[in-house]
Design a protein around this motif. Sequence first.
Motif, mmCIF file in Angstrom:
data_model
loop_
_atom_site.group_PDB
_atom_site.id
_atom_site.type_symbol
_atom_site.label_atom_id
_atom_site.label_comp_id
_atom_site.label_asym_id
_atom_site.label_seq_id
_atom_site.Cartn_x
_atom_site.Cartn_y
_atom_site.Cartn_z
ATOM 1 N N ASN A 129 0.990 -1.355 -0.020
ATOM 2 C CA ASN A 129 0.040 0.154 -0.108
ATOM 3 C C ASN A 129 0.894 1.295 0.058
ATOM 4 N N SER A 130 0.224 2.219 -0.489
ATOM 5 C CA SER A 130 1.190 3.687 -0.637
ATOM 6 C C SER A 130 1.785 4.212 0.636
ATOM 7 N N VAL A 131 1.078 4.153 1.513
ATOM 8 C CA VAL A 131 1.501 4.621 2.991
ATOM 9 C C VAL A 131 2.768 4.069 3.404
ATOM 10 N N ASP A 132 2.735 2.608 3.448
ATOM 11 C CA ASP A 132 3.956 1.769 3.692
ATOM 12 C C ASP A 132 5.098 2.024 2.795
ATOM 13 N N MET A 133 4.842 2.295 1.588
ATOM 14 C CA MET A 133 5.913 2.403 0.822
ATOM 15 C C MET A 133 6.419 3.911 0.875
ATOM 16 N N PHE A 134 5.554 4.761 1.103
ATOM 17 C CA PHE A 134 5.942 6.319 1.532
ATOM 18 C C PHE A 134 6.961 6.140 2.690
ATOM 19 N N ASN A 135 6.440 5.748 3.749
ATOM 20 C CA ASN A 135 7.074 5.546 4.932
ATOM 21 C C ASN A 135 8.525 4.844 4.938
ATOM 22 N N ARG A 136 8.467 3.671 4.139
ATOM 23 C CA ARG A 136 9.894 3.284 3.813
ATOM 24 C C ARG A 136 10.890 3.852 3.069
ATOM 25 N N ILE A 137 10.401 4.354 2.180
ATOM 26 C CA ILE A 137 11.099 5.637 1.433
ATOM 27 C C ILE A 137 11.791 6.986 2.368
#
Length: 140
Positions: A129-137
Motif C-alpha cells: 500500500n502507498s502509505v507503507d511504501m512512502f514510510n519506507r522511502i
Amino acid sequence: MNLIMSKQMILPILTNIAQSTANASNKPILEGMMFDVKDKMLTITGTDIVVNLSKRIPVECEDGCFIVGAKKVLSIVKAMPEDTIEFTLSNGIVTIKSGKSKFEITTYGDVSEFPQIPEIEYQTQFTTNSVDMFNRIINA
C-alpha cells in the motif's frame, strides 16, 4: 501495407522514439525508425545501440515492416495538417498522406540489418500500500 493512425496518437510516440536514434552514425540504419506490423500489432523502434526504445500499438493493418529516417518522418508528421495520417509502403517507398498533403520517402534497405532489441521478461512483482511504501522511502 497501409497504416492509418491519428496524429494525436502517433506524434508523441515518434517524438520519444526519435530521441533514441543516432544523429550521425557510420551506420545510417541507426538514424532510422523501424515500423513493424505483426498480427495487428505495430511496433515502432529506434536505437543508437546504447539506448533502445520501442512502443507497441494495436492497429488494423496487414503485416509489413519498413525503416525510415526518424527525424524526417517526425518532421513530416509534425507538419501534417489533418489528424488522420496514412502510411503506405510500396516498392521501397513510404507515402505519408494527410488531407491534401503527401510526402514520399525512401526506406532504409534491408530490415534484417536493424539491431534487434532483446525481449525482457519481467517476472518480479510485489504489492504494497502507498502509505507503507512512502514510510519506507522516508525512513531509508
